[in-house]
Design an enzyme around this catalytic site. Structure first.
Site, PDB file in Angstrom:
ATOM      1  N   GLU A 151       0.354  -0.608  -4.669  1.00 19.05           N
ATOM      2  CA  GLU A 151      -0.785   0.316  -4.807  1.00 19.05           C
ATOM      3  C   GLU A 151      -0.207   1.717  -4.763  1.00 19.05           C
ATOM      4  O   GLU A 151       0.705   2.005  -3.983  1.00 19.05           O
ATOM      5  CB  GLU A 151      -1.766   0.092  -3.653  1.00 19.05           C
ATOM      6  CG  GLU A 151      -3.055   0.890  -3.750  1.00 19.05           C
ATOM      7  CD  GLU A 151      -2.995   2.251  -3.052  1.00 19.05           C
ATOM      8  OE1 GLU A 151      -3.990   2.995  -3.147  1.00 19.05           O
ATOM      9  OE2 GLU A 151      -1.966   2.576  -2.413  1.00 19.05           O
ATOM     10  N   GLU A 209      -4.737   4.017  -8.012  1.00 24.25           N
ATOM     11  CA  GLU A 209      -5.947   4.664  -7.489  1.00 24.25           C
ATOM     12  C   GLU A 209      -6.029   6.096  -7.998  1.00 24.25           C
ATOM     13  O   GLU A 209      -5.104   6.895  -7.787  1.00 24.25           O
ATOM     14  CB  GLU A 209      -5.963   4.659  -5.961  1.00 24.25           C
ATOM     15  CG  GLU A 209      -7.229   5.313  -5.418  1.00 24.25           C
ATOM     16  CD  GLU A 209      -7.301   5.389  -3.905  1.00 24.25           C
ATOM     17  OE1 GLU A 209      -8.101   6.224  -3.399  1.00 24.25           O
ATOM     18  OE2 GLU A 209      -6.572   4.650  -3.220  1.00 24.25           O
ATOM     19  N   HIS A 239      -0.736  10.786  -2.494  1.00 22.94           N
ATOM     20  CA  HIS A 239      -2.045  10.399  -1.955  1.00 22.94           C
ATOM     21  C   HIS A 239      -2.941  11.593  -1.635  1.00 22.94           C
ATOM     22  O   HIS A 239      -4.068  11.678  -2.098  1.00 22.94           O
ATOM     23  CB  HIS A 239      -1.880   9.547  -0.690  1.00 22.94           C
ATOM     24  CG  HIS A 239      -3.186   9.180  -0.053  1.00 22.94           C
ATOM     25  ND1 HIS A 239      -3.803   9.964   0.907  1.00 22.94           N
ATOM     26  CD2 HIS A 239      -4.013   8.130  -0.272  1.00 22.94           C
ATOM     27  CE1 HIS A 239      -4.945   9.393   1.255  1.00 22.94           C
ATOM     28  NE2 HIS A 239      -5.097   8.283   0.566  1.00 22.94           N
ATOM     29  N   HIS A 289       0.838  -1.206   0.000  1.00 27.68           N
ATOM     30  CA  HIS A 289       0.000   0.000   0.000  1.00 27.68           C
ATOM     31  C   HIS A 289       0.872   1.255   0.000  1.00 27.68           C
ATOM     32  O   HIS A 289       1.616   1.497   0.950  1.00 27.68           O
ATOM     33  CB  HIS A 289      -0.886  -0.055   1.253  1.00 27.68           C
ATOM     34  CG  HIS A 289      -1.844   1.070   1.375  1.00 27.68           C
ATOM     35  ND1 HIS A 289      -1.797   1.971   2.425  1.00 27.68           N
ATOM     36  CD2 HIS A 289      -2.897   1.431   0.606  1.00 27.68           C
ATOM     37  CE1 HIS A 289      -2.790   2.840   2.289  1.00 27.68           C
ATOM     38  NE2 HIS A 289      -3.468   2.540   1.199  1.00 27.68           N
ATOM     39  N   ARG A 290       0.788   2.007  -1.105  1.00 27.59           N
ATOM     40  CA  ARG A 290       1.655   3.177  -1.319  1.00 27.59           C
ATOM     41  C   ARG A 290       3.131   2.761  -1.242  1.00 27.59           C
ATOM     42  O   ARG A 290       3.988   3.518  -0.777  1.00 27.59           O
ATOM     43  CB  ARG A 290       1.360   4.299  -0.321  1.00 27.59           C
ATOM     44  CG  ARG A 290      -0.116   4.706  -0.279  1.00 27.59           C
ATOM     45  CD  ARG A 290      -0.395   5.802   0.741  1.00 27.59           C
ATOM     46  NE  ARG A 290      -1.804   5.817   1.102  1.00 27.59           N
ATOM     47  CZ  ARG A 290      -2.336   6.471   2.128  1.00 27.59           C
ATOM     48  NH1 ARG A 290      -1.565   7.209   2.897  1.00 27.59           N
ATOM     49  NH2 ARG A 290      -3.623   6.420   2.397  1.00 27.59           N
ATOM     50  N   ASP A 306       0.459  -1.857   4.517  1.00 23.91           N
ATOM     51  CA  ASP A 306       1.661  -1.025   4.643  1.00 23.91           C
ATOM     52  C   ASP A 306       2.882  -1.872   4.998  1.00 23.91           C
ATOM     53  O   ASP A 306       4.004  -1.386   4.962  1.00 23.91           O
ATOM     54  CB  ASP A 306       1.468   0.030   5.741  1.00 23.91           C
ATOM     55  CG  ASP A 306       0.366   1.025   5.415  1.00 23.91           C
ATOM     56  OD1 ASP A 306       0.143   1.293   4.219  1.00 23.91           O
ATOM     57  OD2 ASP A 306      -0.271   1.539   6.361  1.00 23.91           O
ATOM     58  N   LYS A 323      -7.218   9.636  -7.586  1.00 26.74           N
ATOM     59  CA  LYS A 323      -7.641  10.467  -6.450  1.00 26.74           C
ATOM     60  C   LYS A 323      -8.450  11.655  -6.977  1.00 26.74           C
ATOM     61  O   LYS A 323      -7.961  12.780  -7.034  1.00 26.74           O
ATOM     62  CB  LYS A 323      -6.421  10.957  -5.676  1.00 26.74           C
ATOM     63  CG  LYS A 323      -5.625   9.868  -5.004  1.00 26.74           C
ATOM     64  CD  LYS A 323      -6.380   9.164  -3.899  1.00 26.74           C
ATOM     65  CE  LYS A 323      -6.630  10.101  -2.736  1.00 26.74           C
ATOM     66  NZ  LYS A 323      -7.265   9.392  -1.601  1.00 26.74           N
ATOM     67  N   ASP A 330      -1.240   6.175  -5.789  1.00 22.27           N
ATOM     68  CA  ASP A 330      -2.310   7.147  -6.012  1.00 22.27           C
ATOM     69  C   ASP A 330      -1.865   8.180  -7.030  1.00 22.27           C
ATOM     70  O   ASP A 330      -0.717   8.633  -6.994  1.00 22.27           O
ATOM     71  CB  ASP A 330      -2.633   7.866  -4.698  1.00 22.27           C
ATOM     72  CG  ASP A 330      -2.888   6.888  -3.565  1.00 22.27           C
ATOM     73  OD1 ASP A 330      -4.019   6.400  -3.471  1.00 22.27           O
ATOM     74  OD2 ASP A 330      -1.949   6.594  -2.794  1.00 22.27           O
TER      75      ASP A 330
END
Length: 239
Positions: A34, A108, A49, A7-8, A228, A110, A36
């Site tokens: 992942e 993703e 993000h 995640h990120r 994370d 945003k 953003d």
């Protein structure tokens, strides 16, 4: 087997949405990352993000008000000062690097708070340029945007992000031609996963950082998790 998405990047141990964080995810063996995306003032697709730079960089202001050259001067090392200077990457930079890996990419969009005109088109253009349509999943809390992405690029998977429990989300997803549900993890149980699978939908909950949550998601048979701490998740899954 449940796929582990960093995640990120490895955001629990490295500055989120930076190249060093993404590279760490490959180092620990994550299945995917992942990230953003938003647009700068001059129309560059950048990986960050928040809609402002305040939390994750040494700058202040809205992403949309910076040119890319201005954004690039900021240090996005957030709370991990030991890693020195970490610039905000462009999506192009990430995909150019990622093309040489075996990673899956969850991008993703945003665009719930701010309408970024052309974000879908520019993001799709970059994915196509690097020939990564079969390794990319688009997701967003803006479900209209996901419908647009499907319309523009039906070959690229789209997934619906959401927080609250929805009534028969598998039926709703079909109306938008989405192929996956990315729900907030407390809304997920084994029945939910079974119903989604019955409707040919993948289930990838977010954000799973605690061991007991990870074990529950693996037991429920989800297709992927966003975490994370990919290294911890991989160790638990492979046990």
């Amino acid at each position: 087997m449940t796929k582990i998405f960093a995640h990120r990047g490895s955001a629990g141990t490295y500055p989120e949405n930076t190249m060093i964080s993404f590279k760490e995810a490959t180092h620990v063996g994550a299945d995917g990352i992942e990230l953003d995306v938003q647009l700068t003032k001059d129309g560059t697709v950048v990986v960050i993000h928040d809609e402002t730079v305040d939390r994750t960089t040494d700058g202040k202001g809205w992403v949309k008000d910076f040119t890319y050259r201005q954004l690039r001067r900021l240090n996005a090392n957030y709370k991990f000062k030991q890693y020195g200077s970490c610039p905000i990457p462009t999506l192009e930079e990430v995909l150019e690097w990622g093309k040489e890996t075996s990673l899956l990419f969850n991008i993703e969009l945003k665009n719930s708070l701010i309408f970024y005109e052309g974000l879908e088109e520019k993001t799709i253009e970059l994915v196509r340029f690097f020939g990564m349509e079969d390794r990319v999943i688009f997701s967003s809390f803006n479900h209209e945007s996901m419908a647009t992405c499907h319309q523009l690029a039906p070959a690229i998977e789209t997934a619906l992000l959401y927080m609250e429990k929805l009534h028969k989300p598998w039926q709703y997803a079909k109306t938008l031609h989405a192929s996956a549900l990315h729900p907030y993890h407390p809304t997920v149980d084994r029945y939910f996963v079974e119903m989604a699978h019955r409707h040919q939908l993948s289930v990838r909950p977010f954000t799973i950082n605690k061991e007991e949550q990870m074990k529950k998601m693996f037991a429920d048979g989800v297709d992927g998790i966003f975490t994370d701490f990919p290294e911890k998740a991989i160790r638990l899954r492979d046990q």
